[in-house]
Scaffold this motif. Structure first.
Motif, PDB file in Angstrom:
ATOM      1  N   HIS A  62       0.861  -1.192   0.000  1.00 29.49           N
ATOM      2  CA  HIS A  62       0.000   0.000   0.000  1.00 29.49           C
ATOM      3  C   HIS A  62       0.891   1.234   0.000  1.00 29.49           C
ATOM      4  O   HIS A  62       1.640   1.475   0.951  1.00 29.49           O
ATOM      5  N   THR A  66      -1.898   6.245  -1.472  1.00 35.46           N
ATOM      6  CA  THR A  66      -3.173   5.569  -1.242  1.00 35.46           C
ATOM      7  C   THR A  66      -3.593   5.644   0.218  1.00 35.46           C
ATOM      8  O   THR A  66      -4.761   5.882   0.533  1.00 35.46           O
ATOM      9  N   GLN A  70      -6.854   7.285   1.828  1.00 34.55           N
ATOM     10  CA  GLN A  70      -7.745   6.436   2.616  1.00 34.55           C
ATOM     11  C   GLN A  70      -8.101   7.086   3.947  1.00 34.55           C
ATOM     12  O   GLN A  70      -9.273   7.091   4.351  1.00 34.55           O
ATOM     13  N   ARG A  71      -7.119   7.661   4.620  1.00 35.17           N
ATOM     14  CA  ARG A  71      -7.373   8.283   5.923  1.00 35.17           C
ATOM     15  C   ARG A  71      -8.148   9.594   5.788  1.00 35.17           C
ATOM     16  O   ARG A  71      -9.099   9.842   6.530  1.00 35.17           O
ATOM     17  N   GLY A  74     -11.607   8.859   4.648  1.00 42.35           N
ATOM     18  CA  GLY A  74     -12.315   8.190   5.731  1.00 42.35           C
ATOM     19  C   GLY A  74     -12.807   9.181   6.775  1.00 42.35           C
ATOM     20  O   GLY A  74     -13.958   9.119   7.226  1.00 42.35           O
ATOM     21  N   HIS A  85     -11.187   1.105   9.734  1.00 38.93           N
ATOM     22  CA  HIS A  85     -10.654   0.704   8.434  1.00 38.93           C
ATOM     23  C   HIS A  85     -10.486  -0.802   8.305  1.00 38.93           C
ATOM     24  O   HIS A  85     -10.223  -1.289   7.194  1.00 38.93           O
ATOM     25  N   ARG A  89     -11.788  -1.006   4.625  1.00 38.40           N
ATOM     26  CA  ARG A  89     -10.809  -1.328   3.584  1.00 38.40           C
ATOM     27  C   ARG A  89     -11.421  -2.143   2.452  1.00 38.40           C
ATOM     28  O   ARG A  89     -10.888  -2.183   1.342  1.00 38.40           O
ATOM     29  N   LEU A  94     -14.735   3.509  -1.450  1.00 36.52           N
ATOM     30  CA  LEU A  94     -13.483   4.092  -0.962  1.00 36.52           C
ATOM     31  C   LEU A  94     -12.306   3.593  -1.785  1.00 36.52           C
ATOM     32  O   LEU A  94     -11.381   4.349  -2.088  1.00 36.52           O
ATOM     33  N   GLN A  95     -12.320   2.309  -2.160  1.00 33.98           N
ATOM     34  CA  GLN A  95     -11.253   1.793  -3.012  1.00 33.98           C
ATOM     35  C   GLN A  95     -11.172   2.569  -4.324  1.00 33.98           C
ATOM     36  O   GLN A  95     -10.097   2.970  -4.773  1.00 33.98           O
ATOM     37  N   THR A  98      -9.788   6.120  -3.845  1.00 32.42           N
ATOM     38  CA  THR A  98      -8.343   6.186  -3.600  1.00 32.42           C
ATOM     39  C   THR A  98      -7.515   5.735  -4.798  1.00 32.42           C
ATOM     40  O   THR A  98      -6.287   5.809  -4.763  1.00 32.42           O
ATOM     41  N   LEU A 104      -7.793  -2.272   0.679  1.00 30.76           N
ATOM     42  CA  LEU A 104      -6.948  -1.177   1.142  1.00 30.76           C
ATOM     43  C   LEU A 104      -6.186  -1.587   2.398  1.00 30.76           C
ATOM     44  O   LEU A 104      -6.317  -2.716   2.898  1.00 30.76           O
TER      45      LEU A 104
END
Length: 433
Positions: A62, A66, A70-71, A74, A85, A89, A94-95, A98, A104
Motif C-alpha cells: 500500500h 493511497t 484512505q485516511r 475516511g 478501516h 478497507r 473508498l477503493q 483512492t 486497502l
C-alpha cells in the motif's frame, strides 16, 4: 453459519423476506465527489510527497499516496478511528476513490504510518496548506485577516503532554487554530499548561513572512481575543507593519476612562427601560506598553448593570465599525473550529505519540479543506453554507450498489435519493463532460 434467507413478520398479507444476494452495497458513494475535488487540487498527492517512506520497497503493498487518501477520505466520510478501516478497507467506493481496485490498508499498516510522523513532516504539511491558500487567489487581495484562537481537546489516557486545565476543568490539549476567512492555515497541537497565546507570536511571524513573499503589498490584520493582547506580540506587530484588533481584559483604569460615556448609556437605560449598546474610542497606555494605543469600549447597560468590553486596535476608525463589524466577525471562526472538532474528529488525539496526535489534526484539516473546495462548486445552492457534517450527511452518505468489471465501475444510486438533481449538477461542474 449465516442463513440464506431471513423472514420477518408479515405486513398484512405480504411476506417479508431478506437475503444477502444484493451484491456490494456502500453507504458512501458520495466520496467520489471528494475524489474529483482532490484531483483538481492534488491535496492528498502533495501531502504524500512531503513524507519519506522508510519501508523496504520489496515489501510494500500500500503506497503512501493511497494510505493518505484512505485516511483523509475516511475522516471526511465520518470514520474517526483506525479501527474503522478493518471493515472500511473492503468498501469499493473508498477503493475507487483512492485509485485502487483491491483491498486497502488495514488498521495496523495505517497505525505504523501515523507513528512514523515527526516535526519536519508537520511543518511541511502546514506549508502545503499555506501554498494552497495562496493558489486560491487569482490576484493578491488588498487585505487579509488572520484569526487566531485556541480550544480544548479532552484527553483520557496516557497521552504525552497531558495536563489538567483549571479553566476547562479536565485534562486536555490546547491546540491553536489560525484561519483566514474559511481557509485553514494552522492547526497546531499544544499542551494546556501554558498561556493561551503560547507560540502565537512565532506562528504569526512565520505566516507574515510567507505571505509577504507572494503578496508584499497586501495589508495583514492580526485578530484574536483578549488572550492575545500580549505586549511583546503587539510590539512585534507595530514594528512589522501588521495591523491588529484584539480583545483586552477589563480593569479599573479602563472602566474609569470609559465611565463618562457609560453614564450616558446608563441614563438612557433608566429613561427608556431597555438596553442600549454604544461604543467609545480613546487613547490608552498600559504600564507594559511602549506607546499609547487606541482602545474601543463597547458600552452596554441592562438589568444586571454595566457590561463594558474593550478592544485594542492599531487602526483609527469608527468605534462602532471596529467593534461590531471587524472584531465581532471573528466569531465565525468558532464555527470553523466546530467543523474540525465535532464533524471531522480533530479531537481524536488518543495516541501515545505526540507527533501522531498532531498528524491527526492535520488529517482533519485536510478533510476540512476538501469540503471547503467542494463548497466552491456549491455556490448559489442550498448547500453553500451548510456545515461539514451536514454536507457529509446529504452528499457523501449516499447508498449505492457497486458493480465492477474489467471495462467499467457502475455506481447505482436510488431513484428516490432526494438530492439527485443537485448531485447531477455538481458532478457536471466537477468533471468536464
Amino acid at each position: 453459519m449465516v442463513p440464506q434467507k431471513l423472514t420477518f413478520s408479515p405486513l398484512s398479507r405480504r411476506q417479508i423476506e431478506a437475503d444477502f444476494s444484493g451484491g456490494h452495497i456502500t453507504s458512501d458513494a458520495g466520496v467520489l465527489l471528494l475524489r474529483e475535488v482532490d484531483k483538481q487540487h492534488r491535496l492528498t498527492q502533495r501531502l504524500a510527497e512531503t513524507l519519506t517512506d522508510q519501508r523496504d520497497a520489496r515489501m510494500i503493498r500500500h503506497g503512501l499516496n493511497t494510505m493518505i487518501r484512505q485516511r483523509v477520505y475516511g475522516v471526511a466520510s465520518g470514520y474517526e478511528d483506525l479501527n474503522d478501516h478493518e471493515a472500511l478497507r473492503f468498501d469499493q467506493a473508498l477503493q475507487t476513490a483512492t485509485g485502487n481496485a483491491s483491498t486497502l490498508a488495514g488498521k495496523s499498516t495505517l497505525c505504523r504510518m501515523e507513528q512514523a510522523m515527526d516535526r519536519q513532516t508537520i511543518v511541511k504539511a502546514h506549508e502545503l496548506l499555506w501554498h494552497h491558500f495562496i493558489e486560491q487567489h487569482e490576484k493578491p487581495p488588498k487585505e487579509i485577516v488572520l484569526d487566531f484562537d485556541g480550544t480544548d481537546i479532552p484527553v483520557h489516557g496516557d497521552q504525552p503532554g497531558k495536563f489538567f486545565n483549571r479553566y476547562y476543568d479536565h485534562h486536555c490539549y490546547f491546540p491553536l487554530y489560525v484561519f483566514c476567512g474559511r481557509h485553514l492555515l494552522v492547526s497546531y497541537l499544544r499542551t494546556s499548561n501554558r498561556g493561551d497565546a503560547r507560540h502565537s507570536w512565532a506562528i504569526l511571524a512565520l505566516l507574515v513572512r510567507f505571505i509577504r513573499q507572494y503578496w508584499p503589498q497586501t495589508r495583514i490584520v492580526f485578530r484574536g481575543d483578549s488572550h492575545f493582547s500580549k505586549p511583546r506580540l503587539l510590539a512585534w506587530c507595530d514594528r512589522n507593519q501588521v495591523d491588529y484588533i484584539v480583545g483586552m481584559a477589563r480593569n479599573q483604569r479602563l472602566e474609569a476612562l470609559a465611565a463618562p460615556a457609560m453614564d450616558k448609556v446608563r441614563t438612557y437605560y433608566e429613561a427608556h427601560g431597555h438596553k442600549l449598546a454604544s461604543t467609545f474610542r480613546f487613547r490608552y497606555k498600559a504600564r507594559s506598553w511602549h506607546k499609547p494605543r487606541w482602545v474601543v469600549a463597547r458600552l452596554e447597560y441592562g438589568p444586571q448593570g454595566p457590561n463594558p468590553r474593550f478592544v485594542i486596535s492599531s487602526r483609527y476608525d469608527d468605534g462602532f465599525k471596529l467593534y461590531y463589524e471587524q472584531y465581532c466577525a471573528r466569531g465565525d471562526m468558532e464555527n470553523r473550529i466546530k467543523d474540525q472538532q465535532l464533524d471531522l474528529f480533530a479531537g481524536r488525539t488518543s495516541s501515545t505519540h505526540w507527533w501522531t496526535n498532531q498528524w491527526r489534526l492535520i488529517l482533519s484539516g485536510f478533510a476540512y479543506t476538501l469540503f471547503e473546495r467542494l463548497r466552491v462548486h456549491l455556490k448559489n445552492t442550498p448547500f453553500e453554507r451548510m456545515s461539514a457534517g451536514t454536507l457529509r450527511l446529504k452528499l457523501i452518505k449516499v447508498g449505492a450498489v457497486i458493480i465492477r468489471n474489467t471495462r467499467r465501475i457502475r455506481v447505482l444510486m436510488s431513484d428516490s435519493y432526494p438530492h439527485k438533481n443537485d448531485l447531477s449538477a455538481l458532478v457536471q461542474r466537477l468533471v468536464p463532460q
